[in-house]
Motif scaffolding. Structure first.
Motif, PDB file in Angstrom:
ATOM      1  N   PHE A  37       0.815  -1.212   0.000  1.00  0.00           N
ATOM      2  CA  PHE A  37       0.000   0.000   0.000  1.00  0.00           C
ATOM      3  C   PHE A  37       0.853   1.269   0.000  1.00  0.00           C
ATOM      4  O   PHE A  37       0.626   2.175  -0.809  1.00  0.00           O
ATOM      5  CB  PHE A  37      -0.940   0.011   1.214  1.00  0.00           C
ATOM      6  CG  PHE A  37      -1.670   1.311   1.385  1.00  0.00           C
ATOM      7  CD1 PHE A  37      -2.745   1.630   0.568  1.00  0.00           C
ATOM      8  CD2 PHE A  37      -1.281   2.224   2.347  1.00  0.00           C
ATOM      9  CE1 PHE A  37      -3.424   2.848   0.718  1.00  0.00           C
ATOM     10  CE2 PHE A  37      -1.949   3.433   2.506  1.00  0.00           C
ATOM     11  CZ  PHE A  37      -3.020   3.736   1.686  1.00  0.00           C
ATOM     12  N   TYR A  38       1.818   1.357   0.903  1.00  0.00           N
ATOM     13  CA  TYR A  38       2.606   2.588   0.992  1.00  0.00           C
ATOM     14  C   TYR A  38       3.501   2.782  -0.227  1.00  0.00           C
ATOM     15  O   TYR A  38       3.716   3.910  -0.676  1.00  0.00           O
ATOM     16  CB  TYR A  38       3.389   2.655   2.302  1.00  0.00           C
ATOM     17  CG  TYR A  38       2.461   2.908   3.466  1.00  0.00           C
ATOM     18  CD1 TYR A  38       1.818   4.140   3.590  1.00  0.00           C
ATOM     19  CD2 TYR A  38       2.184   1.935   4.395  1.00  0.00           C
ATOM     20  CE1 TYR A  38       0.932   4.392   4.627  1.00  0.00           C
ATOM     21  CE2 TYR A  38       1.301   2.174   5.447  1.00  0.00           C
ATOM     22  CZ  TYR A  38       0.683   3.399   5.546  1.00  0.00           C
ATOM     23  OH  TYR A  38      -0.197   3.640   6.575  1.00  0.00           O
ATOM     24  N   ASP A  39       4.020   1.709  -0.796  1.00  0.00           N
ATOM     25  CA  ASP A  39       4.808   1.835  -2.023  1.00  0.00           C
ATOM     26  C   ASP A  39       3.919   2.372  -3.148  1.00  0.00           C
ATOM     27  O   ASP A  39       4.294   3.287  -3.876  1.00  0.00           O
ATOM     28  CB  ASP A  39       5.425   0.497  -2.399  1.00  0.00           C
ATOM     29  CG  ASP A  39       6.669   0.625  -3.262  1.00  0.00           C
ATOM     30  OD1 ASP A  39       7.172   1.759  -3.444  1.00  0.00           O
ATOM     31  OD2 ASP A  39       7.150  -0.413  -3.745  1.00  0.00           O
ATOM     32  N   VAL A  85      10.570   1.424   2.384  1.00  0.00           N
ATOM     33  CA  VAL A  85       9.712   2.065   1.375  1.00  0.00           C
ATOM     34  C   VAL A  85       9.665   3.572   1.606  1.00  0.00           C
ATOM     35  O   VAL A  85       9.803   4.360   0.673  1.00  0.00           O
ATOM     36  CB  VAL A  85       8.287   1.460   1.398  1.00  0.00           C
ATOM     37  CG1 VAL A  85       7.309   2.317   0.619  1.00  0.00           C
ATOM     38  CG2 VAL A  85       8.304   0.041   0.846  1.00  0.00           C
ATOM     39  N   PHE A  86       9.476   3.986   2.853  1.00  0.00           N
ATOM     40  CA  PHE A  86       9.426   5.416   3.158  1.00  0.00           C
ATOM     41  C   PHE A  86      10.758   6.084   2.826  1.00  0.00           C
ATOM     42  O   PHE A  86      10.779   7.199   2.298  1.00  0.00           O
ATOM     43  CB  PHE A  86       9.067   5.636   4.630  1.00  0.00           C
ATOM     44  CG  PHE A  86       7.586   5.590   4.907  1.00  0.00           C
ATOM     45  CD1 PHE A  86       6.910   6.734   5.281  1.00  0.00           C
ATOM     46  CD2 PHE A  86       6.864   4.414   4.778  1.00  0.00           C
ATOM     47  CE1 PHE A  86       5.551   6.717   5.535  1.00  0.00           C
ATOM     48  CE2 PHE A  86       5.498   4.374   5.027  1.00  0.00           C
ATOM     49  CZ  PHE A  86       4.835   5.524   5.406  1.00  0.00           C
ATOM     50  N   LYS A  87      11.862   5.421   3.107  1.00  0.00           N
ATOM     51  CA  LYS A  87      13.183   5.972   2.764  1.00  0.00           C
ATOM     52  C   LYS A  87      13.357   6.056   1.251  1.00  0.00           C
ATOM     53  O   LYS A  87      13.871   7.046   0.737  1.00  0.00           O
ATOM     54  CB  LYS A  87      14.300   5.120   3.385  1.00  0.00           C
ATOM     55  CG  LYS A  87      14.433   5.330   4.876  1.00  0.00           C
ATOM     56  CD  LYS A  87      15.561   4.486   5.464  1.00  0.00           C
ATOM     57  CE  LYS A  87      15.718   4.768   6.947  1.00  0.00           C
ATOM     58  NZ  LYS A  87      16.797   3.972   7.560  1.00  0.00           N
ATOM     59  N   TYR A  92      10.767   9.202   4.851  1.00  0.00           N
ATOM     60  CA  TYR A  92      11.074   8.646   6.172  1.00  0.00           C
ATOM     61  C   TYR A  92      11.142   9.719   7.255  1.00  0.00           C
ATOM     62  O   TYR A  92      10.514   9.581   8.309  1.00  0.00           O
ATOM     63  CB  TYR A  92      12.386   7.861   6.122  1.00  0.00           C
ATOM     64  CG  TYR A  92      12.833   7.361   7.470  1.00  0.00           C
ATOM     65  CD1 TYR A  92      12.165   6.316   8.094  1.00  0.00           C
ATOM     66  CD2 TYR A  92      13.909   7.943   8.127  1.00  0.00           C
ATOM     67  CE1 TYR A  92      12.564   5.857   9.333  1.00  0.00           C
ATOM     68  CE2 TYR A  92      14.314   7.486   9.363  1.00  0.00           C
ATOM     69  CZ  TYR A  92      13.645   6.457   9.965  1.00  0.00           C
ATOM     70  OH  TYR A  92      14.028   5.999  11.199  1.00  0.00           O
ATOM     71  N   GLU A  93      11.880  10.764   7.018  1.00  0.00           N
ATOM     72  CA  GLU A  93      12.025  11.816   8.039  1.00  0.00           C
ATOM     73  C   GLU A  93      10.685  12.477   8.358  1.00  0.00           C
ATOM     74  O   GLU A  93      10.437  12.870   9.489  1.00  0.00           O
ATOM     75  CB  GLU A  93      13.054  12.855   7.613  1.00  0.00           C
ATOM     76  CG  GLU A  93      14.485  12.345   7.612  1.00  0.00           C
ATOM     77  CD  GLU A  93      14.964  11.857   8.981  1.00  0.00           C
ATOM     78  OE1 GLU A  93      14.609  12.480  10.002  1.00  0.00           O
ATOM     79  OE2 GLU A  93      15.701  10.860   9.011  1.00  0.00           O
ATOM     80  N   ASN A  94       9.810  12.577   7.361  1.00  0.00           N
ATOM     81  CA  ASN A  94       8.499  13.192   7.573  1.00  0.00           C
ATOM     82  C   ASN A  94       7.588  12.338   8.457  1.00  0.00           C
ATOM     83  O   ASN A  94       6.704  12.878   9.133  1.00  0.00           O
ATOM     84  CB  ASN A  94       7.783  13.437   6.239  1.00  0.00           C
ATOM     85  CG  ASN A  94       8.506  14.450   5.381  1.00  0.00           C
ATOM     86  OD1 ASN A  94       9.175  15.342   5.889  1.00  0.00           O
ATOM     87  ND2 ASN A  94       8.386  14.300   4.088  1.00  0.00           N
ATOM     88  N   TYR A  95       7.775  11.015   8.435  1.00  0.00           N
ATOM     89  CA  TYR A  95       6.856  10.115   9.125  1.00  0.00           C
ATOM     90  C   TYR A  95       7.544   9.177  10.109  1.00  0.00           C
ATOM     91  O   TYR A  95       6.950   8.197  10.561  1.00  0.00           O
ATOM     92  CB  TYR A  95       6.067   9.291   8.104  1.00  0.00           C
ATOM     93  CG  TYR A  95       5.178  10.139   7.250  1.00  0.00           C
ATOM     94  CD1 TYR A  95       3.980  10.640   7.736  1.00  0.00           C
ATOM     95  CD2 TYR A  95       5.555  10.476   5.946  1.00  0.00           C
ATOM     96  CE1 TYR A  95       3.171  11.442   6.962  1.00  0.00           C
ATOM     97  CE2 TYR A  95       4.740  11.275   5.159  1.00  0.00           C
ATOM     98  CZ  TYR A  95       3.560  11.751   5.672  1.00  0.00           C
ATOM     99  OH  TYR A  95       2.753  12.544   4.909  1.00  0.00           O
ATOM    100  N   LYS A  96       8.780   9.479  10.466  1.00  0.00           N
ATOM    101  CA  LYS A  96       9.556   8.610  11.348  1.00  0.00           C
ATOM    102  C   LYS A  96       8.822   8.331  12.666  1.00  0.00           C
ATOM    103  O   LYS A  96       8.717   7.188  13.105  1.00  0.00           O
ATOM    104  CB  LYS A  96      10.923   9.242  11.617  1.00  0.00           C
ATOM    105  CG  LYS A  96      11.805   8.429  12.523  1.00  0.00           C
ATOM    106  CD  LYS A  96      13.235   8.923  12.636  1.00  0.00           C
ATOM    107  CE  LYS A  96      13.414  10.389  12.655  1.00  0.00           C
ATOM    108  NZ  LYS A  96      14.815  10.807  12.849  1.00  0.00           N
TER     109      LYS A  96
END
Length: 102
Positions: A37-39, A85-87, A92-96
């Motif tokens: 989903f996140y990808d 995926v976030f990285k 990633y930094e926005n949702y860490k």
């Protein structure tokens, strides 16, 4: 973003979009829907939410989400894949904080 349903059976995806962006479910894990989903979400240029029920989901006792066995430890592997995926998409930094609170 973390309150949206991630289940694939409640979505319609364009096959070409999935293939062109090489979006895949990690094999052999439960909770793999999260990674997919996140990808897909980060690859999408546009999305649309339809606030209408178009199906009825049936639950059964042998479902992987009802089993409660050691496969639930897959959640550790899945969160690590989600972080990747976030990285990959520079988020990633926005949702860490949210990722680690999952």
């Amino acid at each position: 973003m973390f309150e949206a349903s991630i289940t694939p059976w409640s979505k319609l995806y364009n096959h070409e979009f999935i293939m062109n962006n090489n979006i895949r479910f990690p094999e052999g894990l439960i909770f793999e829907d999260n990674v997919f989903f996140y990808d897909a979400l980060f690859c999408a240029k546009r999305i649309y939410f339809l606030k209408e029920f178009l199906f009825i989901r049936r639950w059964y006792a042998t479902s992987s989400t009802k089993a409660g066995d050691l496969r639930f430890l897959n959640s550790i592997d899945v969160i690590n894949l989600m972080i990747k995926v976030f990285k990959k998409h520079g988020e990633y930094e926005n949702y860490k904080k949210e990722l680690y609170n999952i």
